[in-house]
Scaffold this motif. Structure first.
Motif, PDB file in Angstrom:
ATOM      1  N   TYR A   1      43.895  -9.991   7.833  1.00 16.13           N
ATOM      2  CA  TYR A   1      43.805  -8.666   8.473  1.00 16.13           C
ATOM      3  C   TYR A   1      44.157  -7.539   7.454  1.00 16.13           C
ATOM      4  O   TYR A   1      45.333  -7.716   6.766  1.00 16.13           O
ATOM      5  N   VAL A   2      43.481  -6.576   7.374  1.00 11.06           N
ATOM      6  CA  VAL A   2      43.910  -5.749   6.380  1.00 11.06           C
ATOM      7  C   VAL A   2      43.654  -4.183   7.255  1.00 11.06           C
ATOM      8  O   VAL A   2      42.697  -3.869   8.000  1.00 11.06           O
ATOM      9  N   HIS A   3      44.559  -3.444   7.477  1.00 11.68           N
ATOM     10  CA  HIS A   3      44.392  -2.146   8.225  1.00 11.68           C
ATOM     11  C   HIS A   3      43.354  -1.286   7.553  1.00 11.68           C
ATOM     12  O   HIS A   3      43.437  -1.267   6.291  1.00 11.68           O
ATOM     13  N   PRO A   4      42.543  -0.465   8.427  1.00 12.95           N
ATOM     14  CA  PRO A   4      41.587   0.510   7.528  1.00 12.95           C
ATOM     15  C   PRO A   4      42.034   1.421   7.282  1.00 12.95           C
ATOM     16  O   PRO A   4      41.593   2.131   6.136  1.00 12.95           O
TER      17      PRO A   4
ATOM     18  N   GLU B   1      46.858  -9.194  -5.435  1.00 16.73           N
ATOM     19  CA  GLU B   1      46.701 -10.126  -4.552  1.00 16.73           C
ATOM     20  C   GLU B   1      47.237  -9.739  -3.114  1.00 16.73           C
ATOM     21  O   GLU B   1      48.426  -9.843  -3.037  1.00 16.73           O
ATOM     22  N   LEU B   2      46.371  -9.284  -2.185  1.00 17.16           N
ATOM     23  CA  LEU B   2      46.975  -8.955  -0.971  1.00 17.16           C
ATOM     24  C   LEU B   2      47.509 -10.213  -0.058  1.00 17.16           C
ATOM     25  O   LEU B   2      46.852 -11.139  -0.358  1.00 17.16           O
ATOM     26  N   SER B   3      48.289  -9.867   0.787  1.00 11.27           N
ATOM     27  CA  SER B   3      49.034 -11.055   1.817  1.00 11.27           C
ATOM     28  C   SER B   3      47.996 -11.155   2.866  1.00 11.27           C
ATOM     29  O   SER B   3      47.041 -10.548   3.095  1.00 11.27           O
ATOM     30  N   GLU B   4      48.602 -12.063   3.711  1.00  7.41           N
ATOM     31  CA  GLU B   4      47.853 -12.595   4.894  1.00  7.41           C
ATOM     32  C   GLU B   4      47.649 -11.425   5.862  1.00  7.41           C
ATOM     33  O   GLU B   4      46.306 -11.179   6.343  1.00  7.41           O
ATOM     34  N   ASN B   5      48.610 -10.493   6.206  1.00  7.61           N
ATOM     35  CA  ASN B   5      48.482  -9.242   7.098  1.00  7.61           C
ATOM     36  C   ASN B   5      49.107  -8.093   6.108  1.00  7.61           C
ATOM     37  O   ASN B   5      50.114  -7.967   5.963  1.00  7.61           O
TER      38      ASN B   5
ATOM     39  N   LYS C   1      36.083 -10.174   0.748  1.00  7.35           N
ATOM     40  CA  LYS C   1      35.224  -9.198   1.423  1.00  7.35           C
ATOM     41  C   LYS C   1      35.877  -8.751   2.800  1.00  7.35           C
ATOM     42  O   LYS C   1      36.738  -9.326   3.527  1.00  7.35           O
ATOM     43  N   PHE C   2      35.980  -7.526   3.106  1.00  4.15           N
ATOM     44  CA  PHE C   2      36.528  -6.780   4.376  1.00  4.15           C
ATOM     45  C   PHE C   2      35.769  -7.264   5.434  1.00  4.15           C
ATOM     46  O   PHE C   2      34.778  -6.632   5.293  1.00  4.15           O
TER      47      PHE C   2
END
Length: 550
Positions: free
Chosen positions: A489-492, A454-458, A517-518
């Motif tokens: 936000y997820v960095h490219p 589970e990815l975090s907020e940023n 979804k990104f």
């Protein structure tokens, strides 16, 4: 804007204290820089008047900084040496002044480029470490003066001194060169200052008006006069404040110097100007961040306006023969500790420096450095209180380690190098912590159950290593769920890693599910906020106003 005349009862006494602290520092830094002594005084006057009026800081004080001493000394030598190896100091200094003016212009350009935001990227642990280190160094550097040792005053930031000694060896040498008169003055001065700090003294109206440091200086002058003639109790001239006195020929104006513009567009001058602008701006921004934390009213200084003020000050200082200027933590902290409330205290200290060198240089030269040492002991203690060390330790290793490393780095090198070391340690700890914070990872609890990431907020590019490492650990023929529903936000770079893993999963029998979804069009929250504010403001503001107040 706060009325600068509303707190004169606090600002005028604070300005006197800052003035007493600033004069020997201005002279010492000029001496350490290999420049005329009066160039340090000029920088103190300009920093206290011109910069104070333009600056948006209520309690910051500007003047010559020890952190630039090496750059100044090397530049004067370099510019004063011709192709035949012949050195002309006066020409070298005049050429250097043109570089100071150029450096000020570059700082003004930095202000319009809004480079002041750089100062906000320094962690609190490093800033508090800087304050504590300066406090400790102030105490260590003043011990020789308190003992009456004739020591070259190199300021308060450099570990190594121009006489070949360092902070600790100078203390050791001074223990073998004790002047009883200086010790007596120091002890009596400390008793007065400690007494003035007691609550019962603060309740007496007379002692609220008359500040302890002023009493200390007057007492020091009286004691030094009384001890004259007593064998072994005389204070040498090197143990007194030494303000240059205008000669009869040329008078006061003869002490000023104008720049030599003959090489203003040469590579050497431009390079020195850029160096002065960068170093002076960085030192100023660090000091701004530190003084804002010390400010009891917690005002926030507009950093771009500060760069504009410093740049203007350096242009004027260079035009009339002064050293480069920065906001300086020693004078600023002395201002805060003495009760300064508005910029009037800084302005008043600049006016006092001007009048003292014009009208009463002889009286100023009667002040013992041991009296000033006692004042600085108290300033240093308030910056490096034991309670601050306990507070930082209680916050955990992530705060305490950079704090201590910054202190040690500054004490054993100088201000900028020490902060650089502290920043490197702080960034390393942040990167290390980021290995575990960008996502939560849950292993499957039952046969056939999925691994859940589970990815975090940023999620930034700093998280690439930990995410890649985790994905590489997942065995073949497994079920994996990557949940990005909470991510704003997820960095490219991270998206690319997940995309690569998606291809890898197909080739290794991994059943991959991506929840969410990104969205590449997500609005940057800071930019969105600024947009709303700007759209809601019907009044058009000039670019100058924007820089001046930011």
């Amino acid at each position: 804007m706060k009325d600068i005349f509303s707190n004169l009862k606090n600002d005028l006494p604070a300005g006197i204290v800052v003035f007493l602290v600033a004069v020997p520092l201005c002279l010492g830094i000029a001496l350490a820089s290999g420049a005329p002594l009066f160039s340090g005084i000029i920088a103190g006057i300009v920093g206290g008047t011109v910069v104070a009026l333009i600056s948006g800081s209520n309690i910051g004080v500007s003047g010559p900084a020890a952190g630039l001493a090496v750059i100044v000394a090397d530049s004067i030598t370099q510019l004063g040496t011709n192709s035949d190896g012949v050195y002309d100091f006066e020409r070298g200094f005049a050429l250097f002044l043109s570089a100071v003016v150029l450096g000020g212009i570059f700082q003004i350009i930095l202000a319009f480029c809004k480079a002041g935001i750089i100062g906000y990227y320094f962690p609190n642990s490093v800033i508090k470490g800087m304050l504590s280190a300066i406090g400790i160094i102030i105490i260590l550097k003043q011990i020789p003066h308190a003992l009456g040792h004739d020591v070259i005053p190199d300021g308060v930031e450099s570990f190594f001194q121009s006489d070949g000694e360092n902070t600790f060896t100078e203390i050791w040498i001074s223990l073998g060169d004790i002047n009883p008169a200086a010790v007596i003055i120091t002890l009596i001065s400390m008793i007065i200052l400690i007494l003035w700090e007691q609550n019962f003294m603060k309740r007496i109206k007379l002692f609220q008006l008359i500040q302890g440091p002023l009493v200390v200086v007057v007492t020091g002058i009286i004691l030094s006069r009384l001890l004259i003639g007593m064998e072994g109790f005389n204070l040498a001239q090197d143990e007194m404040v030494t303000i240059p006195i205008a000669s009869e020929q040329g008078g006061f104006t003869n002490l000023f110097t104008t720049p030599d513009w003959s090489r203003i567009f040469s590579f050497e001058i431009i390079l020195i100007g850029i160096t002065i602008a960068i170093v002076a701006s960085l030192e100023t921004l660090l000091c701004v961040e530190a003084t804002d934390k010390l400010d009891p009213e917690k005002n926030v200084t507009p950093t771009n306006r500060e760069l504009l003020a410093q740049g203007t000050g350096n242009v004027i200082s260079g035009l009339i023969g002064g050293l480069p200027i920065t906001q300086v933590i020693v004078r600023s902290s002395a201002n805060i500790q003495s009760g300064g409330k508005t910029k009037m205290s800084a302005f008043f200290h600049g006016i006092l420096i001007l009048f003292s060198v014009m009208l009463i240089p002889g009286v100023m030269n009667m002040i013992p450095l041991s009296s000033l040492a006692a004042i600085l002991f108290l300033v240093g203690y308030k910056l490096a209180k034991p309670s601050l060390f306990r507070e930082m330790k209680a916050k955990g290793r992530g705060q305490f380690v950079p704090f201590m490393i910054t202190i040690l780095g500054i004490i054993f090198t100088d201000l900028l190098i020490g902060i650089g070391i502290g920043m490197a340690v702080a960034v390393f700890l942040i990167l290390r912590k980021n290995l575990n914070t960008p996502f939560s990872y849950v292993e499957k609890h039952e046969e056939g159950g999925p691994f859940i990431i589970e990815l975090s907020e940023n999620v930034t590019f700093l998280n690439k290593a930990s995410i890649l490492q985790t994905l590489n650990m997942i065995p073949d023929n497994s079920k994996v769920v990557i949940d990005i529903t909470k991510s704003k936000y997820v960095h490219p770079d991270v998206i690319e890693i997940i995309s690569d893993f998606e291809i890898h999963a197909k080739n290794t029998g991994i059943e991959l599910t991506i929840k969410g979804k990104f969205d590449e069009n997500k609005v940057n929250p800071v930019a969105h906020f600024r947009s709303k504010v700007n759209n809601g403001n019907n009044k058009k503001k000039s670019y100058w106003t924007t820089v001046f107040n930011s």
